[in-house]
Write an enzyme that holds these catalytic residues in place. Structure first.
Site, mmCIF file in Angstrom:
data_model
loop_
_atom_site.group_PDB
_atom_site.id
_atom_site.type_symbol
_atom_site.label_atom_id
_atom_site.label_comp_id
_atom_site.label_asym_id
_atom_site.label_seq_id
_atom_site.Cartn_x
_atom_site.Cartn_y
_atom_site.Cartn_z
ATOM 1 N N LYS A 14 0.813 -1.223 0.000
ATOM 2 C CA LYS A 14 0.000 0.000 0.000
ATOM 3 C C LYS A 14 0.845 1.271 0.000
ATOM 4 O O LYS A 14 0.316 2.352 -0.263
ATOM 5 C CB LYS A 14 -0.924 0.001 1.225
ATOM 6 C CG LYS A 14 -1.858 -1.205 1.306
ATOM 7 C CD LYS A 14 -2.818 -1.274 0.135
ATOM 8 C CE LYS A 14 -3.787 -2.439 0.287
ATOM 9 N NZ LYS A 14 -4.731 -2.522 -0.853
ATOM 10 N N LYS A 75 1.579 5.230 -5.198
ATOM 11 C CA LYS A 75 2.146 3.910 -5.482
ATOM 12 C C LYS A 75 2.914 3.940 -6.796
ATOM 13 O O LYS A 75 4.020 3.397 -6.903
ATOM 14 C CB LYS A 75 1.038 2.857 -5.540
ATOM 15 C CG LYS A 75 0.237 2.669 -4.256
ATOM 16 C CD LYS A 75 -0.754 1.528 -4.423
ATOM 17 C CE LYS A 75 -1.662 1.377 -3.203
ATOM 18 N NZ LYS A 75 -2.742 2.373 -3.175
ATOM 19 N N GLU A 166 -5.758 -1.734 -11.028
ATOM 20 C CA GLU A 166 -6.754 -1.513 -12.079
ATOM 21 C C GLU A 166 -7.302 -0.088 -12.030
ATOM 22 O O GLU A 166 -7.897 0.372 -13.009
ATOM 23 C CB GLU A 166 -7.916 -2.492 -11.919
ATOM 24 C CG GLU A 166 -7.627 -3.904 -12.348
ATOM 25 C CD GLU A 166 -8.878 -4.768 -12.333
ATOM 26 O OE1 GLU A 166 -9.082 -5.497 -13.309
ATOM 27 O OE2 GLU A 166 -9.644 -4.708 -11.349
#
Length: 218
Positions: A14, A75, A166
């Site tokens: 994360k 990220k 995604e």
């Protein structure tokens, strides 16, 4: 190797430590996993963009700036590498011929008739999805996800943290990488690197449905 330990220790990362980079040797191993990932009738309907420079990651991060995807922007920016998984936009005859000719060069046809048998078989299934099922794009994208799963497990085996992503605007990625002109479209991304101390998921227990609800042995 106890592969169950790889599965049990893997966590979706994360938060990444931007100072830690995946080694070139490990990147090469991951590229091998992607190249040799299985696909239906060995169709290999994919292409992988391996993004590691700060400038290129900034371009990708544009696709996650919208509030819907904002959690994925850091990220992308902080990971050592981000892989963009792309699917072809058509399973055309040129691609099928290229795959067949490569198989021939690699010695897949010890008997002369083997090449023609392979051509007919692969063309049959490609035609089935193109003309009967009319789901060629969906079929190709399913193969891409096989490659994603292969990468995630392999990264974990190497001690590399990963995040499947995604949540991004595919139109922006397609534009940034000029995918349409290459007969490609973005499907999913994977961030790779090493987690930072801010990764809240690192020490949480994994949670899955009980085995007895998932498996039926006949």
């Amino acid at each position: 190797m106890d592969i169950t330990q790889v599965a049990l220790s893997r966590r979706t990362c994360k938060a990444y430590d931007p100072s830690r980079k995946v080694s070139p040797a490990d990147v090469e191993q991951l590229k091998t996993l992607l190249r040799y990932a299985p696909s239906s009738v060995n169709s290999q309907p994919w292409h992988f963009f391996i993004v590691s420079t700060d400038a290129a990651k900034q371009r990708l991060a544009r696709a996650a700036k919208a509030s819907t995807y904002a959690a994925n922007e850091p990220k992308i920016l902080n990971a050592s590498h981000v892989i963009v998984f792309c699917a072809r936009t058509s399973m055309d005859d040129d691609h099928l011929t290229a795959v067949l000719d490569q198989e021939d060069r690699d010695g897949r046809f010890p008997k002369p008739e083997g090449k023609e048998t392979q051509r007919r078989g692969r063309s049959f299934y490609a035609g089935l999805h193109r003309y009967d099922f009319k789901d060629t794009q969906h079929w190709m994208e399913k193969q891409v996800y096989i490659a994603l799963g292969t990468l995630l497990f392999g990264a974990s085996a190497l001690g590399i943290d990963a995040t499947p992503i995604e949540g991004f605007d595919q139109r922006i990625v397609n534009e940034e990488l000029d995918l349409r002109s290459q007969g490609l479209t973005s499907v999913v991304m994977a961030a790779l690197g090493y987690r930072s101390q801010d990764d809240f998921n690192a020490d949480l227990p994994k949670s899955r449905l009980p085995a007895e609800t998932l498996f039926t042995e006949i």
